[in-house]
Design an enzyme around this catalytic site. Structure first.
Site, short mmCIF file in Angstrom:
data_model
loop_
_atom_site.label_atom_id
_atom_site.label_comp_id
_atom_site.label_asym_id
_atom_site.label_seq_id
_atom_site.Cartn_x
_atom_site.Cartn_y
_atom_site.Cartn_z
N ARG A 18 0.86 -1.20 0.00
CA ARG A 18 0.00 0.00 0.00
C ARG A 18 0.89 1.25 0.00
NH1 ARG A 18 -0.18 -2.06 5.34
NH2 ARG A 18 0.76 -0.60 6.82
N TYR A 154 11.32 7.20 15.29
CA TYR A 154 11.26 7.40 13.83
C TYR A 154 12.41 8.30 13.37
CZ TYR A 154 9.05 8.27 9.26
OH TYR A 154 8.77 8.36 7.90
N1 LIG Z 1 3.57 9.13 4.19
C1 LIG Z 1 4.41 10.11 4.46
O1 LIG Z 1 3.99 11.28 4.60
C2 LIG Z 1 5.88 9.84 4.55
C3 LIG Z 1 6.72 10.94 4.80
C4 LIG Z 1 8.08 10.73 4.89
C5 LIG Z 1 8.61 9.44 4.72
N2 LIG Z 1 7.76 8.40 4.48
C6 LIG Z 1 8.38 7.08 4.29
O2 LIG Z 1 7.86 6.48 3.12
C7 LIG Z 1 7.86 5.05 3.26
C8 LIG Z 1 6.49 4.48 2.94
O3 LIG Z 1 5.58 5.05 3.84
P1 LIG Z 1 4.00 5.04 3.61
O4 LIG Z 1 3.54 6.37 4.03
O5 LIG Z 1 3.66 4.50 2.28
O6 LIG Z 1 3.60 4.01 4.77
P2 LIG Z 1 2.38 3.00 4.94
O7 LIG Z 1 1.21 3.42 4.14
O8 LIG Z 1 2.25 2.79 6.39
O9 LIG Z 1 2.97 1.66 4.26
C9 LIG Z 1 4.06 1.01 4.85
C10 LIG Z 1 4.45 -0.19 4.01
O10 LIG Z 1 5.52 -0.85 4.68
C11 LIG Z 1 5.17 -2.21 4.88
N3 LIG Z 1 5.74 -2.72 6.12
C12 LIG Z 1 5.71 -2.15 7.36
N4 LIG Z 1 6.31 -2.95 8.25
C13 LIG Z 1 6.74 -4.04 7.56
C14 LIG Z 1 7.42 -5.23 7.93
N5 LIG Z 1 7.79 -5.47 9.20
N6 LIG Z 1 7.70 -6.13 6.96
C15 LIG Z 1 7.33 -5.93 5.68
N7 LIG Z 1 6.69 -4.81 5.27
C16 LIG Z 1 6.39 -3.90 6.20
C17 LIG Z 1 3.64 -2.24 4.92
O11 LIG Z 1 3.15 -3.48 4.47
P3 LIG Z 1 2.50 -4.62 5.40
O12 LIG Z 1 1.79 -3.96 6.54
O13 LIG Z 1 1.61 -5.34 4.44
O14 LIG Z 1 3.66 -5.45 5.84
C18 LIG Z 1 3.31 -1.18 3.86
O15 LIG Z 1 3.33 -1.75 2.57
C19 LIG Z 1 8.34 4.78 4.69
O16 LIG Z 1 9.72 4.50 4.66
C20 LIG Z 1 8.08 6.09 5.40
O17 LIG Z 1 8.94 6.27 6.49
C21 LIG Z 1 6.41 8.56 4.41
#
Ligand SMILES: NC(=O)c1ccc[n+]([C@@H]2O[C@H](COP(=O)([O-])OP(=O)(O)OC[C@H]3O[C@@H](n4cnc5c(N)ncnc54)[C@H](OP(=O)(O)O)[C@@H]3O)[C@@H](O)[C@H]2O)c1
Length: 261
Positions: A18, A154
């Site tokens: 996702r 984080y």
């Molecule tokens: N959204 C923002 O505003 C933002 C801002 C700055 C940085 N980021 C970074 O962008 C990246 C993606 O974030 P997002 O916002 O898309 O987050 P998200 O919607 O929470 O998605 C997180 C993804 O990581 C996977 N995941 C989490 N723990 C896992 C584990 N133990 N093993 C395997 N997969 C795991 C989840 O899949 P499952 O639950 O299916 O395992 C999911 O596909 C992250 O590195 C985050 O720190 C996001």
């Protein structure tokens, strides 16, 4: 890009079930890239793979299981015979709250998922990336540089991941290693921030996060995924070691122009 499906690039994306990971997978597949996608949610991964126009290998596993992730890299090589980029995108936000109150078990889990898992995957993939003169992208965050109250685990784990990428850029001259800071993106992680963390954060940080949707301050996972896809395929060698800002307008325009062909 080579449109022969047997010669097209291969990219491994973690956290692809996702959010930004799924957006990136869609953008890459639209450019003919073959994919190895990994997350714990097998059904979501299968549904995504079913909608993508290219060959996809899925791995339903926890990134902290180092044997399983090493095996998945090996399976990727057996299936496709090459690896052009690794995008370490999977991460957790928590534990959130003041450092004085967050428990050490939560910190250990954050270190495992946000630092040690990308490290292990990087080591497993390095041989293939050297061979392809490929790209390694560690998905970081502005919070790796800018401290945020209640986000201790984080901020600290992402800062460590960012510095790890800079060291790798010095040690691995044949691999282009980048950190990517996505900006604020409309995903489950931002929902979690609004639900769990923001209501308790001191002023003005909590308000900032709570107001983002109303103020139109969130980017879509599709547009950020497109920028990340461009970086994984096109980032210039001389960018190695840099933190690339996903909300940079020039960069977004470059990625959009590339997507239009
Ligand atoms: N959204 C923002 O505003 C933002 C801002 C700055 C940085 N980021 C970074 O962008 C990246 C993606 O974030 P997002 O916002 O898309 O987050 P998200 O919607 O929470 O998605 C997180 C993804 O990581 C996977 N995941 C989490 N723990 C896992 C584990 N133990 N093993 C395997 N997969 C795991 C989840 O899949 P499952 O639950 O299916 O395992 C999911 O596909 C992250 O590195 C985050 O720190 C996001």
């Amino acid at each position: 890009m080579n449109r022969d499906p047997n010669k097209s690039p291969v990219i491994l994306v973690t956290g692809a079930s996702r959010g930004i990971g799924a957006g990136t997978a869609r953008a890459l597949a639209a450019r003919g890239v073959r994919l190895a996608l990994l997350a714990r949610s097998g059904e979501a991964l299968k549904a995504l793979a079913g909608e993508l126009p290219t060959e996809v290998l899925t791995g339903t596993l926890d990134v902290t299981d180092q044997e399983a992730t090493a095996r998945f890299v090996q399976e990727t090589m057996e299936r496709f015979g090459r690896l052009d980029a690794l995008i370490n995108n999977a991460a957790v936000l928590g534990p959130t709250g003041p450092v004085s109150e967050t428990d050490l078990a939560g910190w250990r889990r954050a270190v495992e998922v946000n630092l040690l898992a990308p490290l292990a995957l990087t080591r497993a993939a390095l041989g293939a990336l050297r061979e392809s003169q490929g790209r390694l992208i560690q998905v970081s965050t502005g919070a790796a540089v800018q401290p945020l109250p209640h986000f201790g685990a984080y901020c600290a784990t992402k800062a460590a991941l960012t510095q790890l990428a800079r060291v790798l850029a010095l040690e691995e001259p044949s691999v282009t290693t980048l950190c990517f800071s996505p900006g604020v993106v409309d995903t489950g992680m931002q929902e979690e921030i609004r639900r769990e963390a923001a209501p308790r954060m001191p002023h003005p940080w909590g308000r900032f996060f709570l107001d983002l949707p109303r103020q139109g301050g969130l980017q879509s996972p599709e547009s950020v995924g497109l920028t990340l896809a461009w970086l994984a395929l096109e980032a210039p060698r001389e960018w190695s070691g840099q933190m690339v800002d996903g909300s940079d307008e020039k960069l977004c325009k470059k990625a959009e122009a590339w997507a239009r062909g």
